[in-house]
Design a protein around this motif. Structure first.
Motif, short mmCIF file in Angstrom:
data_model
loop_
_atom_site.label_atom_id
_atom_site.label_comp_id
_atom_site.label_asym_id
_atom_site.label_seq_id
_atom_site.Cartn_x
_atom_site.Cartn_y
_atom_site.Cartn_z
N GLY A 123 71.81 38.47 -102.13
CA GLY A 123 70.83 40.02 -103.19
C GLY A 123 71.51 41.00 -103.53
N ILE A 124 72.21 41.23 -102.66
CA ILE A 124 73.11 43.02 -102.38
C ILE A 124 74.61 43.49 -102.98
N GLY A 125 74.94 41.99 -104.43
CA GLY A 125 75.66 42.74 -105.51
C GLY A 125 74.61 43.51 -106.16
N ARG A 126 73.58 42.31 -106.79
CA ARG A 126 71.92 42.75 -107.43
C ARG A 126 71.84 44.29 -107.29
N GLU A 141 76.58 36.17 -114.41
CA GLU A 141 75.84 35.88 -113.96
C GLU A 141 74.52 36.68 -113.62
N LEU A 142 75.16 37.34 -112.72
CA LEU A 142 74.37 38.96 -111.79
C LEU A 142 73.66 39.49 -112.84
N LEU A 143 75.08 40.17 -114.05
CA LEU A 143 74.42 40.65 -114.91
C LEU A 143 73.77 40.45 -115.74
#
Ligand SMILES: CC(C)(COP(=O)(O)OP(=O)(O)OC[C@H]1O[C@@H](n2cnc3c(N)ncnc32)[C@H](O)[C@@H]1OP(=O)(O)O)[C@@H](O)C(=O)NCCC(=O)NCCS
Length: 145
Positions: free
Chosen positions: A83-86, A114-116
């Motif tokens: 969850g760090i990138g998010r 996918e994150l975006l």
């Protein structure tokens, strides 16, 4: 673990070069990171118990047709899928104080796409011929005022 995002400082540089495997061998990438730190355009993610050792970073600038733009988000291999990138991207959105924000990634980059998508970004165009056979996809998100 509890992750905190803070503005990058000069002493973070050596950590970010370790976090970002590309930076190890790529002078251009190292220059990009150093420039972003010196211009206060870089934020880092750290374990709340070890704020001096970043495990990820993200940059925010106005380099995209004068619009707020996230040119880089990188999380160390060892800390991915936590969850760090998010959290970094959400923090950059907040820092931008903008009505809309842009970013881009290669078509082949499923994790970033996918994150975006999870954060509500929508497609905003395609740039061909940057990386051969792997178009650059532009994304945009309308932010709350
Ligand atoms: C893209 C990147 C920043 C994601 O960071 P991360 O901390 O692992 O991402 P998160 O844990 O916050 O994941 C958020 C969502 O993204 C998607 N995602 C992340 N990694 C994924 C993967 N390997 N495969 C599929 N979806 C993935 C998922 O939807 C995930 O949510 P979920 O875990 O609840 O299913 C990381 O993979 C990275 O540093 N990649 C190399 C650099 C890069 O390509 N940066 C982007 C362009 S600059």
């Amino acid at each position: 673990m509890s992750w905190q995002i803070r503005q990058a400082v000069l002493s973070d540089f050596k950590w970010l070069v370790r976090v970002d495997s590309l930076a190890e061998n790529d002078h251009g990438r190292r220059r990009q990171i150093a420039r972003a730190i010196s211009k206060s355009e870089c934020w880092v993610a750290c374990d709340a118990d070890d704020l001096a050792a970043p495990v990820g970073y993200g940059c925010l600038d106005k380099s995209f047709f004068g619009e707020w733009f996230v040119p880089l988000v990188v999380v160390s291999n060892a800390h991915r899928r936590c969850g760090i990138g998010r959290k970094i991207v959400a923090h950059l959105e907040h820092c931008s104080s903008a009505k809309k924000i842009f970013t881009s990634t290669n078509m082949s980059n499923t994790p970033m796409r996918e994150l975006l998508s999870q954060l509500g970004y929508q497609s905003s165009g395609v740039v061909e011929n940057l990386d051969p056979g792997d178009p650059e996809l532009i994304f945009m998100k309308i932010l709350e005022e």
